[in-house]
Scaffold this motif. Structure first.
Motif, PDB file in Angstrom:
ATOM      1  N   UNK A 467       0.830  -1.214   0.000  1.00 17.89           N
ATOM      2  CA  UNK A 467       0.000   0.000   0.000  1.00 17.89           C
ATOM      3  C   UNK A 467       0.860   1.258   0.000  1.00 17.89           C
ATOM      4  N   UNK A 468       0.404   2.269  -0.676  1.00 22.57           N
ATOM      5  CA  UNK A 468       1.141   3.530  -0.769  1.00 22.57           C
ATOM      6  C   UNK A 468       0.952   4.316   0.528  1.00 22.57           C
ATOM      7  N   UNK A 469       2.053   4.553   1.222  1.00 19.94           N
ATOM      8  CA  UNK A 469       1.997   5.257   2.499  1.00 19.94           C
ATOM      9  C   UNK A 469       2.724   6.594   2.388  1.00 19.94           C
ATOM     10  N   UNK A 470       2.588   7.386   3.453  1.00 21.81           N
ATOM     11  CA  UNK A 470       3.307   8.665   3.475  1.00 21.81           C
ATOM     12  C   UNK A 470       4.820   8.434   3.442  1.00 21.81           C
ATOM     13  N   UNK A 471       5.260   7.352   4.109  1.00 25.70           N
ATOM     14  CA  UNK A 471       6.687   7.049   4.106  1.00 25.70           C
ATOM     15  C   UNK A 471       7.203   6.711   2.723  1.00 25.70           C
ATOM     16  N   UNK A 472       6.443   5.920   1.965  1.00 26.85           N
ATOM     17  CA  UNK A 472       6.890   5.552   0.620  1.00 26.85           C
ATOM     18  C   UNK A 472       6.908   6.763  -0.303  1.00 26.85           C
ATOM     19  N   UNK A 473       5.926   7.653  -0.120  1.00 27.57           N
ATOM     20  CA  UNK A 473       5.909   8.883  -0.926  1.00 27.57           C
ATOM     21  C   UNK A 473       7.120   9.752  -0.594  1.00 27.57           C
ATOM     22  N   UNK A 474       7.426   9.864   0.704  1.00 28.36           N
ATOM     23  CA  UNK A 474       8.575  10.670   1.113  1.00 28.36           C
ATOM     24  C   UNK A 474       9.869  10.073   0.571  1.00 28.36           C
ATOM     25  N   UNK A 475       9.955   8.745   0.634  1.00 31.42           N
ATOM     26  CA  UNK A 475      11.171   8.103   0.136  1.00 31.42           C
ATOM     27  C   UNK A 475      11.315   8.319  -1.364  1.00 31.42           C
ATOM     28  N   UNK A 476      10.218   8.189  -2.106  1.00 33.52           N
ATOM     29  CA  UNK A 476      10.277   8.418  -3.548  1.00 33.52           C
ATOM     30  C   UNK A 476      10.720   9.848  -3.843  1.00 33.52           C
ATOM     31  N   UNK A 477      10.253  10.788  -3.052  1.00 36.44           N
ATOM     32  CA  UNK A 477      10.639  12.191  -3.243  1.00 36.44           C
ATOM     33  C   UNK A 477      12.131  12.382  -2.968  1.00 36.44           C
ATOM     34  N   UNK A 478      12.627  11.742  -1.908  1.00 36.15           N
ATOM     35  CA  UNK A 478      14.049  11.844  -1.576  1.00 36.15           C
ATOM     36  C   UNK A 478      14.908  11.256  -2.695  1.00 36.15           C
ATOM     37  N   UNK A 479      14.487  10.117  -3.241  1.00 34.47           N
ATOM     38  CA  UNK A 479      15.253   9.503  -4.327  1.00 34.47           C
ATOM     39  C   UNK A 479      15.279  10.384  -5.566  1.00 34.47           C
ATOM     40  N   UNK A 480      14.132  11.021  -5.868  1.00 34.46           N
ATOM     41  CA  UNK A 480      14.103  11.952  -7.001  1.00 34.46           C
ATOM     42  C   UNK A 480      15.042  13.132  -6.755  1.00 34.46           C
ATOM     43  N   UNK A 481      15.042  13.636  -5.516  1.00 34.70           N
ATOM     44  CA  UNK A 481      15.945  14.743  -5.184  1.00 34.70           C
ATOM     45  C   UNK A 481      17.398  14.310  -5.321  1.00 34.70           C
ATOM     46  N   UNK A 482      17.693  13.065  -4.927  1.00 35.41           N
ATOM     47  CA  UNK A 482      19.055  12.546  -5.098  1.00 35.41           C
ATOM     48  C   UNK A 482      19.437  12.515  -6.568  1.00 35.41           C
ATOM     49  N   UNK A 483      18.535  12.052  -7.424  1.00 33.65           N
ATOM     50  CA  UNK A 483      18.818  12.009  -8.852  1.00 33.65           C
ATOM     51  C   UNK A 483      19.093  13.387  -9.420  1.00 33.65           C
ATOM     52  N   UNK A 484      18.298  14.371  -8.997  1.00 34.00           N
ATOM     53  CA  UNK A 484      18.496  15.745  -9.474  1.00 34.00           C
ATOM     54  C   UNK A 484      19.842  16.277  -8.984  1.00 34.00           C
ATOM     55  N   UNK A 485      20.177  15.994  -7.701  1.00 32.86           N
ATOM     56  CA  UNK A 485      21.440  16.467  -7.141  1.00 32.86           C
ATOM     57  C   UNK A 485      22.631  15.880  -7.893  1.00 32.86           C
ATOM     58  N   UNK A 486      22.610  14.574  -8.130  1.00 31.26           N
ATOM     59  CA  UNK A 486      23.717  13.932  -8.840  1.00 31.26           C
ATOM     60  C   UNK A 486      23.830  14.477 -10.256  1.00 31.26           C
ATOM     61  N   UNK A 487      22.682  14.674 -10.910  1.00 32.67           N
ATOM     62  CA  UNK A 487      22.706  15.220 -12.272  1.00 32.67           C
ATOM     63  C   UNK A 487      23.295  16.628 -12.285  1.00 32.67           C
ATOM     64  N   UNK A 488      22.915  17.461 -11.325  1.00 30.53           N
ATOM     65  CA  UNK A 488      23.410  18.835 -11.265  1.00 30.53           C
ATOM     66  C   UNK A 488      24.916  18.858 -10.989  1.00 30.53           C
TER      67      UNK A 488
END
Length: 678
Positions: A467-488
């Motif tokens: 089930x999609x929880x607040x924790x999984x949403x937060x983790x997905x957001x953190x991973x996206x931020x990591x991808x943007x940071x590494x790309x930058x």
């Protein structure tokens, strides 16, 4: 009344069959977990990375363990309270540069938790950081599970040690002979008074006169310019002694933080599947490592283009080992084949990572094989050298004379003491494999990790999703931020790769999250060594003065001593002695500090050496440095018959004879504790 014969006889047939042991077909039952309908062990499906994460964490924990072990054994002698380059003095110089305050600028320039600790017991602080890192990495290595808190702790602990390690943490493989291919700023260098502050080189004043007992006077005088003035660079190794594997471990460890759940400690945290963004971060890392190493070779030494570099590499690498002796004498055509293979694996194979699953797996396999070949002598290469004639023995010089080494034994000998560099480079290559590829490495059976992964794959195939929880949403957001940071942060790194003035082993950010890499941009064509010697003679210039050699733990010295085998361990002092041989003592003030400690028979400094010729007797009255050219002896030749691995020729003095009294002013000017003779 007669009964119906056939009806009465019907049960007899199965009864007879049962008595005979013949059983009829039983009704079908569903296959057990972990097995296909035929009853054979089921194969894991492609596309999941549960087992990949376990392999990544264990491999990374192993490298962390070795790195912290090296730090625990050597940091006190190198950067401790009475070390060769005390980190307390280094931190104080950084603090003074930023107007004497521990501000955000100060911490961002040299990120380390030591800013928060008491500097009066720096040995204790360094040991505490190393032991804590050893404990955490051991737990992850044994259990195969970690969370973000533990991985972040490892990263912070090691970054804290690296950022005060000064030149001991920066002597990496920028260039074999120390030629720079560009300028790198940032980081304070501790060699002979040259201090990097604010992107400038500032020469620190240190002046001392060395009286060699009537044998002449040598003046060490590095006069300081202001912090805003540009001082001459050090020529040979200033840009090459950068943080190679240290930055690589920090970048690899930073990505490892995001492999794990926040709190859960489980090898298979069901609610936290392995992030594809982190996996691609690792693939991007191995791509940059290999391509950067390949490009710097093509742009660097001419010998990489005419395929002759391997003619010199085995003899002139920083710390050769036993098999290097034999590989150096391989046929010329084998060295050409090695160089061509190197170019293919570093310039072509890295692009396989972007060409789909099968090619990505091939890329990972080739890169791991490449690192293993660089770590160990391949069976094929030994047979090529020995002539491929079946059972062969090769006579080798040894400590006690000759020794027979058969090819199977030589397969086990590591061919290069490059610290944990090759082991570390294997870690991101593991991200190229999924569970289906790595499944054979894990045992099969009910309840084992492989069986649990198979169950999760079956549940996913049936459409069962967490089930999609607040924790999984937060983790997905953190991973996206990591991808943007590494790309930058990758933008300047990519521009550097494309630049004809490519910089090796450098960071564009203080946390070393995304870095440039490269190795062996140029190759030394001859090997020189600095040999430290002491004498008890009252007159250093006397013809009858008997000079005795100090032996280091791994670097060449005694001609009859077999080259060492230490990888993945690392002797930092031995490594720096290789760099020092390219320069003069004025560029390596730590070697004068080491000489002063040898004059006092300092136990802490002597623990870094293999042999103290003055053990159990009075300290030497004089210590000097001699410069030699070293070459491997020829197998079957006169020197090898005498049990010598090396032959050497004196080039001249490296630094003049020094006495204990001569160095008092020098030690005082550098704020170094004056050693007490033992």
């Amino acid at each position: 009344m007669r009964s119906d014969g056939p009806a009465m006889a019907a049960p007899e047939d199965p009864l007879r069959k049962r008595k005979a042991g013949v059983v009829g077909p039983a009704p079908e039952s569903p296959p057990g977990p972990g097995r296909d309908p035929a009853g054979c062990p089921a194969r894991l499906r492609a596309g999941t990375f549960w087992l990949t994460r376990i392999m990544l964490l264990k491999a990374l924990a192993f490298v962390y363990f070795v790195a912290f072990l090296v730090a625990f054994h050597q940091n006190k002698q190198l950067i401790g309270d009475t070390g060769l380059l005390p980190c307390r003095v280094y931190l104080r110089s950084v603090q003074q540069h930023f107007r004497g305050q521990v501000s955000w600028e100060t911490v961002s320039y040299a990120p380390t938790v030591l800013w928060l600790l008491d500097w009066s017991h720096m040995d204790f602080n360094l040991d505490a950081l190393a032991l804590l890192g050893l404990g955490i990495s051991s737990f992850i290595l044994v259990s195969g599970c970690a969370n973000m808190v533990l991985m972040a702790a490892l990263w912070v602990l090691y970054m804290s040690l690296v950022n005060v390690g000064q030149i001991w943490s920066e002597a990496a493989l920028g260039s074999m002979e120390g030629e720079s291919h560009g300028n790198t700023d940032g980081g304070i260098s501790a060699a002979c008074g040259l201090d990097r502050l604010g992107g400038k080189l500032r020469a620190m004043k240190c002046c001392a006169t060395f009286d060699s007992g009537g044998g002449g006077t040598a003046l060490l005088q590095v006069l300081g310019s202001g912090p805003g003035e540009e001082s001459p660079t050090r020529g040979s190794t200033e840009d090459s002694v950068r943080e190679g594997w240290e930055s690589q471990l920090l970048e690899t460890g930073f990505l490892g933080i995001f492999l794990c759940p926040l709190w859960t400690l489980s090898p298979l945290p069901r609610g936290t599947p392995t992030s594809r963004i982190v996996l691609w971060g690792y693939r991007w890392l191995i791509f940059r490592i290999m391509l950067g190493a390949g490009l710097i070779k093509i742009r660097g030494d001419q010998c990489w283009r005419d395929l002759t570099c391997m003619d010199f590499h085995y003899e002139t690498q920083p710390v050769p080992n036993p098999v290097a002796y034999f590989l150096h004498h391989s046929p010329w055509w084998f060295h050409r084949f090695e160089t061509l293979s190197n170019h293919f694996l570093e310039l072509v194979v890295p692009f396989f990572v972007f060409l789909g699953r099968q090619m990505c797996i091939l890329h990972g396999a080739l890169q791991i094989l490449f690192q293993r070949i660089r770590c160990s002598a391949s069976f094929a290469s030994i047979f090529l050298f020995l002539g491929v004639r079946g059972p062969v023995c090769c006579a080798a010089p040894d400590d006690g004379g000759w020794r027979d080494l058969s090819p199977p034994q030589m397969v086990l000998i590591i061919s290069g003491n490059l610290s944990f560099l090759n082991w570390l480079t294997i870690v991101p290559s593991l991200a190229c494999f999924d569970d289906a590829t790595l499944g054979f490495l894990f045992p099969s059976g009910p309840g084992c990790l492989k069986d649990q992964v198979l169950r999760m794959q079956e549940e996913e195939a049936r459409g069962a999703r967490a089930p999609r929880t607040h924790g999984s949403v937060a983790r997905h957001t953190v991973n996206l931020a990591l991808g943007v940071l590494v790309a930058w942060l990758s933008v300047p790194v990519v521009l550097n790769l494309l630049s004809p003035r490519q910089v090796m082993n450098s960071s564009f950010n203080p946390l070393r999250i995304v870095n440039t890499y490269g190795a062996f941009g140029s190759i030394t064509k001859e090997r020189t060594e600095v040999i430290l010697q002491g004498t008890a003679s009252p007159n250093a210039s006397a013809p009858d003065a008997k000079w005795e050699d100090y032996e280091f733990k791994c670097k060449p010295g005694d001609l009859k001593r077999r080259p060492c085998l230490i990888s993945p361990y690392h002797h930092r002092l031995d490594w720096l002695m290789w760099f020092a041989a390219f320069q003069t003592y004025e560029h390596n003030e730590w070697i004068i500090h080491l000489a002063g400690k040898l004059l006092a028979n300092d136990a802490q400094a002597l623990s870094l050496l293999a042999l103290n010729p003055f053990a159990g007797r009075a300290p030497p009255r004089w210590v000097r440095g001699e410069h030699y050219r070293y070459k491997f002896s020829r197998p079957g030749g006169t020197h090898a018959a005498e049990g010598k691995w090396w032959i050497r020729k004196r080039l001249g003095p490296y630094f003049p004879p020094l006495s204990f009294q001569d160095l008092k002013g020098y030690f005082r000017s550098r704020e170094w504790p004056y050693p007490k003779p033992e």
